[in-house]
Every structure is written in C-alpha cells, then in structure tokens.
Design a protein around this motif. Structure first.
Motif, short mmCIF file in Angstrom:
data_model
loop_
_atom_site.label_atom_id
_atom_site.label_comp_id
_atom_site.label_asym_id
_atom_site.label_seq_id
_atom_site.Cartn_x
_atom_site.Cartn_y
_atom_site.Cartn_z
N ILE A 280 -6.60 -3.42 -2.59
CA ILE A 280 -5.23 -3.23 -2.73
C ILE A 280 -4.80 -2.09 -3.65
O ILE A 280 -5.26 -2.42 -4.98
CB ILE A 280 -4.17 -4.41 -2.99
N LYS A 281 -3.92 -1.23 -3.51
CA LYS A 281 -3.52 -0.38 -4.75
C LYS A 281 -2.82 -1.11 -5.71
O LYS A 281 -2.20 -1.77 -5.75
CB LYS A 281 -2.63 0.74 -3.99
N GLY A 282 -3.48 -0.80 -7.01
CA GLY A 282 -3.04 -1.05 -8.15
C GLY A 282 -3.83 -2.57 -8.57
O GLY A 282 -3.24 -3.00 -9.66
N GLN A 283 -4.35 -3.17 -7.84
CA GLN A 283 -5.01 -4.40 -8.02
C GLN A 283 -6.52 -4.41 -8.27
O GLN A 283 -7.41 -4.17 -7.28
CB GLN A 283 -4.59 -5.31 -6.93
N ALA A 284 -7.08 -4.64 -9.63
CA ALA A 284 -8.54 -4.69 -9.78
C ALA A 284 -9.27 -5.71 -9.09
O ALA A 284 -8.65 -6.70 -9.06
CB ALA A 284 -8.61 -4.34 -11.26
N ARG A 285 -10.47 -5.33 -8.86
CA ARG A 285 -11.24 -6.35 -8.50
C ARG A 285 -12.45 -6.46 -9.29
O ARG A 285 -13.24 -5.43 -9.61
CB ARG A 285 -11.84 -5.77 -7.27
N LEU A 286 -12.94 -7.59 -10.12
CA LEU A 286 -14.06 -7.81 -10.69
C LEU A 286 -15.20 -8.27 -9.74
O LEU A 286 -14.91 -9.22 -9.10
CB LEU A 286 -13.53 -8.87 -11.67
N LEU A 372 -13.64 -2.62 -10.27
CA LEU A 372 -13.58 -1.75 -9.24
C LEU A 372 -12.03 -1.45 -8.70
O LEU A 372 -11.35 -2.57 -8.63
CB LEU A 372 -14.23 -2.28 -7.68
N SER A 373 -11.58 -0.37 -8.78
CA SER A 373 -10.18 -0.17 -8.37
C SER A 373 -9.81 0.95 -7.36
O SER A 373 -10.77 2.04 -7.37
CB SER A 373 -9.25 -0.07 -9.72
N VAL A 374 -8.69 0.96 -6.76
CA VAL A 374 -8.20 2.17 -6.12
C VAL A 374 -6.58 2.33 -6.27
O VAL A 374 -6.15 1.46 -6.45
CB VAL A 374 -8.50 1.89 -4.69
N ASP A 375 -6.34 3.70 -6.66
CA ASP A 375 -5.17 4.02 -6.92
C ASP A 375 -4.60 5.46 -6.24
O ASP A 375 -5.60 6.45 -6.23
CB ASP A 375 -4.73 3.97 -8.39
N TRP A 376 -3.41 5.89 -5.99
CA TRP A 376 -3.08 7.03 -5.59
C TRP A 376 -1.59 7.26 -5.91
O TRP A 376 -0.86 6.33 -6.29
CB TRP A 376 -3.21 7.15 -4.26
N ASP A 377 -0.93 8.31 -5.78
CA ASP A 377 0.55 8.79 -6.01
C ASP A 377 0.97 8.69 -4.66
O ASP A 377 0.63 8.87 -3.69
CB ASP A 377 0.46 10.28 -6.59
#
Length: 377
Positions: A280-286, A372-377
């Motif tokens: 999920i955008k903006g939610q880090a995964r450990l 692990l993270s994913v983000d975008w504008d």
C-alpha cells in the motif's frame, strides 16, 4: 529558488513510506513553531518573529545558531521574550546549541536557564529530545537512545543543529546520522544550512530549517537520497500542528505564504497478515528472509501517478530488489535492479505506468528487519 521533483510551482509534495498526505486537518490541539539560524538582527529576524507570534504557538523550539551578534539580549530577547521565562514551569522557548552559540558563552546560559546541553520536554502528544551537536559525546548518544526508546509519547521528535542529511552548503553530517528509525523517532529537525528541505530516510522524516533570519544558502550538495522538497528563496519558519495521530508540518515564509505542507499520520502498528503480499502506498513493510530465497509482492499504480519510487532500506544482511511492470520479475527479467550491496536499494526511474507492478526481494544473504516501501506523487 524552489526546487523539487517537479520544478514548476511545487508547493505540496507526496509523503513517504510511513505517512499519508491529507488534503486538510482539523484545528490542531498543539502548535509548535520551529526556527533555526535566526539570531542576526535585521528585517528577516523581525519578520519571522512576527510570523511566529501570529500563530500563538504553545511552544517555540530552535535548531541552533540562536545568536550571531555575540549578545542574546540583542538577537533573541527582543524578538521572543514572551516565550522565554526563568520560571521553568512557564517557559515556552526551547533552544538547542549551534556552532555560533559558542558552547553557552555570550549570555546563552543566562538567557535560557531552563535548558541544558541535552534535555527533553513534552507538549501535548509530542515528546521532544535534543542534544548538543556542536559538542557531542557518548553520554549524549546514550541518553538520547535510552530516553527515546523508553518514551511512551505518541509522537517522538529529535531536534539538533547539524543536519544528518542535507543538500545545502554544509551537506550531510555523518556524526548525527544515528539509529533514529530503530529507536522509534518520527521526525528529526535540524538547521546549520540556511535553507529548507524535507527528506525521507528509512521511514523517518528529516527537516532542515535554517531560514530564521540569516541569508539563504544555495543547494551546493544537491541532492541527497530521499530529498522530497527544497526551498531557499526567502526566510521563514516551520509550523507543526498536532492532534492525536495527525501531525501537520508546514514551512511558511515571512510573507505568510505556505511553501510546503505535509501531514503525517500514525499507522496501525499491527503488521500485515503474513498471507497478504499487496503493498500500500505510504505503508512500510518490515521483511526478513533467507539466502537464496525470495519474497514476492505487488501494488496497483493508479492513473495519473508520477515519480514512482520502490525502495529497500535498513535492517541487516543483504537483500536484492527486483521490480517489473505487469508480471513477476525474475533474476534475469526485470525493469529495475539496483545492483548494490547491502539493503539500501532504490528504483526511482520507473515509467509509472498505471496498472499492476510486481516486486521480488531476493536474499543474496540472510536478511532481517529490512524496510520495503512504495510511494508516488
């Protein structure tokens, strides 16, 4: 000059792997003003102090270089006297040492009798911690780690003068690059470079804020990894508004124009179910894994998204990142593979096509507690 991922009229930027950008938030329960590198008598200092007074903040904290006049009675007291008190229960001014404060000479200790080299204070749902980055010691580091780790505050903020990360003239300071993420710090505030910058690193937000009174610097070390927004056009101050699990952070210039505006929200600390592999955008995964084994994830990129960024950071061992659009990557078939040792790997030059994206994290060696993270504008 305003700079950012997109140079044209950038005012609001997307947030990092542990926060969510909100359109608005309710009236805050706690307001904190943050000023840095400000103690230079002149129009900018006067304008910024009037800006701060207009907010009627619950407290004012500084990120150092409180005085350039060798006299705090000239550079600080006339501008912020309402917040300064020798009665510590009434004091609302919380400075930290900068290199121009000369270790307490020229009246620092007399002007601020309620503070020491390193100390903490609580305001509403936030606990603030500071150390003297101009004269650091192991005792300070130990105190900071122990107190941050043991804090039960909803929000934990560290502030100090020398910036752990900065694209400005002085650049990043390795000595202040401490284990903030591991300790549970949410935000690190600093100054030293006369500019404003917002940086995201390992799930922690770093703000450089040195435009309180002195002339701005150019971005001579641009740009550090994780830099999301930069500004050096005019002087101003940061305003932090906190209500419960929301923290709104703004930089406002001395003309009362909002230059940057981002809201951080606390995420549910419960980790995702082990069977869920959607990011999920903006939610880090450990994540943790073994050598010669892989973990697979995916995310959905919406129409209109830009500046797609997939990253690994922190932890121990060595994990390799693979990213591919529309199908699962393999060790021989991928759109991005950073080819770096360790766990600090970033894919940020992707095409940002709408649709399904797939990620494989492969263990070159055993790895543990990697973000692990994913983000975008």
């Amino acid at each position: 000059m305003v700079q950012g991922n997109k140079l044209a009229n950038l005012v609001v930027c997307a947030v990092s792997c542990t926060t969510t950008l909100l359109a608005s938030m309710p009236v805050a329960a706690t307001t904190i003003a943050v000023i840095g590198d400000f103690g230079d008598v002149g129009a900018p200092l006067n304008d910024v102090s009037e800006l701060v007074y207009s907010w009627n903040p619950d407290a004012v904290l500084t990120v150092g270089d409180n005085d350039y006049e060798n006299n705090y009675a000239l550079s600080v007291v006339p501008y912020y006297d309402t917040f300064i008190s020798a009665t510590c229960s009434q004091n609302r001014f919380y400075p930290t040492y900068g290199n121009h404060d000369w270790k307490g000479r020229n009246g620092y200790d007399e002007t601020f009798p309620c503070v020491t080299d390193y100390y903490k204070f609580t305001q509403g749902d936030v606990e603030f911690f500071t150390i003297n980055s101009d004269d650091m010691s192991n005792a300070q580091f130990d105190w900071l780690e122990d107190n941050v780790r043991s804090s039960t505050a909803l929000w934990k903020v560290v502030y100090l003068h020398h910036s752990p990360f900065s694209s400005g003239r002085h650049g990043s300071n390795r000595e202040t690059q401490l284990d903030y993420a591991k300790w549970g710090v949410d935000v690190v505030l600093s100054g030293h470079d006369h500019s404003y910058e917002r940086i995201q690193h390992e799930g922690v937000y770093y703000f450089v804020n040195g435009l309180g009174g002195r002339s701005p610097y150019n971005f001579e070390n641009c740009c550090v990894v994780g830099s999301e927004f930069r500004y050096n056009q005019d002087n101003g101050a940061m305003r932090i508004d906190v209500e419960g699990d929301s923290m709104r952070v703004r930089f406002i210039d001395r003309n009362y124009e909002t230059i940057d505006d981002v809201t951080l929200t606390k995420q549910n600390d419960t980790p995702p179910e082990s069977g869920s592999n959607e990011l999920i955008k903006g939610q880090a995964r450990l994540i943790s894994g073994q050598s010669n084994s892989s973990l697979d994830y995916y995310f959905e990129l919406p129409n209109g998204a830009s500046n797609l960024r997939v990253s690994l950071s922190g932890g121990s061992g060595d994990a390799d990142l693979y990213v591919k659009y529309n199908q699962q990557p393999t060790v021989n078939d991928y759109d991005c593979r950073p080819w770096k040792g360790g766990n600090n790997e970033v894919c940020d030059s992707l095409s940002a096509q709408a649709g399904s994206w797939y990620i494989m994290v492969n263990g070159y060696r055993d790895f543990e507690d990697v973000v692990l993270s994913v983000d975008w504008d």
